[in-house]
Design an enzyme around this catalytic site. Structure first.
Site, PDB file in Angstrom:
ATOM      1  N   TYR A 101       0.816  -1.222   0.000  1.00  0.00           N
ATOM      2  CA  TYR A 101       0.000   0.000   0.000  1.00  0.00           C
ATOM      3  C   TYR A 101       0.844   1.263   0.000  1.00  0.00           C
ATOM      4  CZ  TYR A 101      -4.011  -2.881   1.323  1.00  0.00           C
ATOM      5  OH  TYR A 101      -5.004  -3.810   1.339  1.00  0.00           O
ATOM      6  N   TRP A 102       0.404   2.257  -0.736  1.00  0.00           N
ATOM      7  CA  TRP A 102       0.949   3.609  -0.657  1.00  0.00           C
ATOM      8  C   TRP A 102      -0.242   4.521  -0.409  1.00  0.00           C
ATOM      9  CZ3 TRP A 102       2.400  -0.116  -4.078  1.00  0.00           C
ATOM     10  CH2 TRP A 102       3.770  -0.430  -4.154  1.00  0.00           C
ATOM     11  N   LYS A 225     -20.793 -12.043   9.249  1.00  0.00           N
ATOM     12  CA  LYS A 225     -20.428 -12.881   8.096  1.00  0.00           C
ATOM     13  C   LYS A 225     -19.403 -13.920   8.537  1.00  0.00           C
ATOM     14  CE  LYS A 225     -19.611  -8.877   6.694  1.00  0.00           C
ATOM     15  NZ  LYS A 225     -18.816  -7.781   6.129  1.00  0.00           N
ATOM     16  N   GLY A 257     -16.896  -9.925   1.402  1.00  0.00           N
ATOM     17  CA  GLY A 257     -17.628  -9.210   2.453  1.00  0.00           C
ATOM     18  C   GLY A 257     -18.226  -7.901   1.951  1.00  0.00           C
ATOM     19  N   ASP A 258     -17.481  -7.165   1.133  1.00  0.00           N
ATOM     20  CA  ASP A 258     -17.977  -5.879   0.617  1.00  0.00           C
ATOM     21  C   ASP A 258     -19.201  -6.091  -0.270  1.00  0.00           C
ATOM     22  OD1 ASP A 258     -15.690  -4.858   1.823  1.00  0.00           O
ATOM     23  OD2 ASP A 258     -14.553  -4.771  -0.057  1.00  0.00           O
TER      24      ASP A 258
END
Ligand code: ADP
Length: 305
Positions: A101-102, A225, A257-258
């Site tokens: 990640y950035w 969930k 999940g989203d």
């Protein structure tokens, strides 16, 4: 009768490896993914809007164009001079995915610095959605600004949905995470956690314990969930397990999940029945995990009922 659904958080530029070794560019992020699936599953009389902050660079323009082309409203997105969107890369090694990640200085970290803009967007909406990642990327002060607006929405009788989406690495300490996740749940009417994460980071020893904890924080309904073992709805004293759909060959669980959350909310907003909504969400999530990537084209979901 439709309404306005507002999802609040960070959408990032996504780089993944194409088969020929080139990098493919996409856009994704937990709260944006949920907006994408809510858009796919709600009729046209519902507006789906995204709230975040972006920069004034070409990549921010492109992200906004991408959101608009998916039918997601971008009119409340703040544009900050000199800033850029966050970026992440999916690395594939021996079939295992890992992420780099950035995002430390992404524009989205400032999404709540203008309290008036935030209030206007939330007041204009009927349903609000945010996550633990939304809270994690904000300064403590800004997180409380956002939470205060969400509590106002809750007090006004709006549905406020929250996915704790626990990511210890985004928080300065476990203590900070626990405190702010509790605050998030307090501002919500509906909490949608994943049992794996809750067991790992809150030491819950059962789904019932997860439901109890979030209800104690102040959420009326909790939908837990649990991957292939389905989802459990805790509504009042009642707990109902809704099974997952059997998937023989899982291709990519990104966004399971989203997409479940987006589909659940879309169905629930129309029919007000959490059990059938969870059944529908399980079908959408099952479809999503049989394809690569976080965002499955809307056409591919149209046949799911
Ligand atoms: P998260 O992605 O947030 O960790 P889960 O893994 O619990 O969430 O998955 C969310 C939903 O996706 C589940 O409730 C289920 O409906 C569906 N799902 C996830 N994994 C599977 C699987 N292996 N088989 C069938 N359904 C699944």
């Amino acid at each position: 009768m439709g309404g306005r659904f507002l999802s609040i958080g960070e959408c990032m530029v996504e780089l993944s490896q194409a088969d020929d070794g080139h990098l493919r560019k996409g856009f994704a992020g937990d709260t944006f993914n949920t907006a994408w699936y809510a858009r796919a599953c709600l009729p046209e009389d519902w507006a789906i809007d995204y709230f975040t902050a972006l920069g004034d660079d070409a990549m921010s323009d492109e992200m906004i164009a991408f959101m608009s082309s998916a039918g997601i409203g971008t009119q409340s997105i703040r544009r900050l001079r000199g800033k850029t969107p966050g970026l992440y890369m999916i690395n594939l090694k021996d079939g295992e995915r890992s992420f780099s990640y950035w995002r430390d200085s992404s524009a989205a970290r400032q999404l709540a610095t203008d309290g008036d803009a935030l209030r206007a967007a939330i007041e204009a909406s009927d349903v609000l959605y945010f996550s633990g990642i939304t809270l994690a990327i904000l300064s403590r002060e800004d997180a409380f600004t956002l939470l205060a607006e969400l509590r106002r929405a809750k007090a006004a009788g709006k549905l406020v949905a929250f996915d704790p989406n626990l990511r210890p690495r985004l928080w300065s300490s476990l203590d900070a995470m626990h405190t702010m996740i509790a605050e998030g749940a307090r501002a919500a009417t509906l909490v949608m956690p994943s049992y794996d994460d809750e067991a790992a980071h809150f030491s819950d020893d059962s789904i019932a314990a997860t439901i109890r904890r979030y209800r104690q924080y102040g959420a009326a309904m909790v939908v837990v969930k649990n991957g292939p073992d389905g989802a459990t709805i805790g509504d009042g004293a009642q707990e109902t397990l809704v099974p997952a759909v059997k998937v023989v060959k899982v291709i990519d669980t990104t966004s399971a999940g989203d997409s479940f959350n987006g589909a659940f909310l879309a169905h629930y907003l129309q029919h007000k029945d959490a059990v059938t909504a969870a059944g529908f969400a399980a079908k959408i999530a099952a479809k999503v995990i049989q394809e690569y990537g976080a965002l499955i084209p809307h056409e591919k979901l149209k046949t799911v009922r």
